[in-house]
Scaffold this motif. Structure first.
Motif, short mmCIF file in Angstrom:
data_model
loop_
_atom_site.label_atom_id
_atom_site.label_comp_id
_atom_site.label_asym_id
_atom_site.label_seq_id
_atom_site.Cartn_x
_atom_site.Cartn_y
_atom_site.Cartn_z
N UNK A 251 36.58 18.77 -52.14
CA UNK A 251 37.16 18.66 -53.48
C UNK A 251 36.20 18.02 -54.48
N UNK A 252 35.35 17.14 -54.00
CA UNK A 252 34.34 16.54 -54.89
C UNK A 252 33.29 17.57 -55.30
N UNK A 253 33.21 18.65 -54.54
CA UNK A 253 32.21 19.69 -54.80
C UNK A 253 32.89 21.05 -54.91
N UNK A 254 33.91 21.11 -55.76
CA UNK A 254 34.71 22.34 -55.89
C UNK A 254 33.82 23.55 -56.17
N UNK A 255 34.09 24.62 -55.41
CA UNK A 255 33.34 25.85 -55.60
C UNK A 255 32.09 25.96 -54.75
N UNK A 256 31.62 24.83 -54.25
CA UNK A 256 30.41 24.86 -53.42
C UNK A 256 30.79 25.15 -51.97
N UNK A 257 30.01 26.01 -51.31
CA UNK A 257 30.25 26.35 -49.92
C UNK A 257 29.45 25.41 -49.02
N UNK A 258 30.16 24.78 -48.07
CA UNK A 258 29.52 23.91 -47.09
C UNK A 258 29.53 24.58 -45.73
N UNK A 259 28.39 24.56 -45.05
CA UNK A 259 28.33 25.11 -43.71
C UNK A 259 29.03 24.17 -42.74
N UNK A 260 29.37 24.68 -41.56
CA UNK A 260 29.99 23.85 -40.53
C UNK A 260 29.08 22.68 -40.18
N UNK A 261 27.78 22.96 -40.05
CA UNK A 261 26.83 21.90 -39.69
C UNK A 261 26.80 20.82 -40.76
N UNK A 262 26.81 21.22 -42.04
CA UNK A 262 26.73 20.24 -43.12
C UNK A 262 28.00 19.40 -43.19
N UNK A 263 29.15 20.04 -43.01
CA UNK A 263 30.41 19.28 -43.00
C UNK A 263 30.39 18.26 -41.88
N UNK A 264 29.99 18.69 -40.68
CA UNK A 264 29.97 17.78 -39.54
C UNK A 264 29.04 16.59 -39.81
N UNK A 265 27.84 16.87 -40.27
CA UNK A 265 26.86 15.81 -40.46
C UNK A 265 27.26 14.86 -41.58
N UNK A 266 27.95 15.37 -42.61
CA UNK A 266 28.40 14.51 -43.71
C UNK A 266 29.59 13.65 -43.30
N UNK A 267 30.53 14.24 -42.58
CA UNK A 267 31.77 13.55 -42.24
C UNK A 267 31.61 12.67 -40.99
N UNK A 268 30.95 13.22 -39.98
CA UNK A 268 30.76 12.45 -38.74
C UNK A 268 29.55 11.52 -38.83
N UNK A 269 28.73 11.73 -39.86
CA UNK A 269 27.56 10.88 -40.12
C UNK A 269 26.58 10.90 -38.95
N UNK A 270 26.40 12.06 -38.35
CA UNK A 270 25.46 12.22 -37.25
C UNK A 270 25.12 13.70 -37.12
N UNK A 271 24.02 13.99 -36.43
CA UNK A 271 23.65 15.37 -36.23
C UNK A 271 24.67 16.05 -35.33
N UNK A 272 24.92 17.31 -35.60
CA UNK A 272 25.93 18.03 -34.83
C UNK A 272 25.44 18.21 -33.40
N UNK A 273 26.29 17.80 -32.44
CA UNK A 273 25.93 17.95 -31.04
C UNK A 273 27.09 18.46 -30.21
N UNK A 274 28.17 18.80 -30.87
CA UNK A 274 29.36 19.27 -30.16
C UNK A 274 29.71 20.67 -30.61
N UNK A 275 30.77 21.21 -30.07
CA UNK A 275 31.19 22.57 -30.39
C UNK A 275 31.55 22.70 -31.86
N UNK A 276 31.24 23.87 -32.44
CA UNK A 276 31.62 24.14 -33.82
C UNK A 276 33.15 24.12 -33.97
N UNK A 277 33.84 24.24 -32.85
CA UNK A 277 35.31 24.21 -32.91
C UNK A 277 35.83 22.92 -33.52
N UNK A 278 35.07 21.83 -33.41
CA UNK A 278 35.52 20.54 -33.94
C UNK A 278 35.86 20.64 -35.41
#
Length: 232
Positions: free
Chosen positions: A170-197
């Motif tokens: 919502x802070x970036x309305x209209x912008x597309x975030x990849x699964x990897x970018x969402x994970x790394x921004x929210x979990x604050x770490x490099x993605x190392x688990x299933x994309x299902x998360x």
């Protein structure tokens, strides 16, 4: 500085004792319970900042306990399980767990995840004194000061991670975030688990904010790229 209270819920005494030893080095207070019923009793009596929850327990298992907790609390929950199948992880995330670790686990990895969850929970709970910060898309309203979400005037109960995902989009309305970018921004770490998360959390958000989750008005998928919130 306030001490965080961590609740360890596991029916195996050896696991509880080991987790207490690992966590004591983190300058936290650790409470323990041997099943879900005991955990719910402790939650009524104590302020808990994070829960480490075993999946398979007698009387009330981790899935049912997590579901019960999520009726009125947004405490971060890390689920432990001897099961490694994606279906079990997805079930745990679906009922409201924030993270999932398979036994046997690496103590250092567990501690890293505990620190990450506590850091995010503390940030989510902090109050901003500069007044309400509202982000609105039609009937969807996110209040950054109170960390609340409404849809058409009705409160929406989100887990901490669901809230952070929605806030990011919502802070970036209209912008597309990849699964990897969402994970790394929210979990604050490099993605190392299933994309299902990420997919499971997005599906949970849709179930809560969309009239028809299969035909969403707000949280859109951009196939092959990621997710976005519509601008209007």
């Amino acid at each position: 500085m306030a001490i965080n209270n961590i609740l360890v819920v596991d029916d195996e005494p050896e696991i509880r004792e080991a987790l207490v030893i690992y966590l004591k080095s983190e300058d936290v207070d650790v409470l323990t319970a041997s099943n879900g019923l005991e955990a719910l009793e402790i939650l009524e009596q104590k302020t808990i900042h994070l829960i480490i929850m075993d999946n398979m327990m007698p009387q009330l298992d981790g899935i049912k306990t997590t579901f019960k907790i999520r009726e009125n609390k947004n405490i971060p929950i890390i689920m432990l399980s001897a099961k490694s199948e994606d279906s079990d992880k997805i079930l745990g995330l679906n009922v409201g767990a924030d993270d999932y670790i398979t036994k046997p686990f690496n103590p250092l990895e567990l501690i890293a995840r505990v620190r990450s969850q506590l850091r995010r929970f503390t940030n989510l709970g902090s109050f901003q004194s500069n007044g309400d910060e509202l982000i609105q898309v039609r009937g969807l309203v996110l209040n950054k000061s109170s960390k609340t979400v409404e849809i058409d005037g009705e409160d929406v109960r989100l887990t901490p991670k669901e809230y952070k995902i929605l806030e990011l989009l919502m802070e970036n309305k209209g912008r597309v975030f990849s699964i990897e970018e969402i994970y790394e921004r929210v979990w604050n770490e490099l993605i190392f688990t299933s994309e299902n998360t990420v997919a499971v959390h997005v599906r949970n958000i849709r179930e809560k904010i969309e009239i028809n989750p299969k035909d969403p008005k707000y949280l859109k998928v951009v196939w092959g790229i990621g997710y976005k919130i519509e601008k209007k």
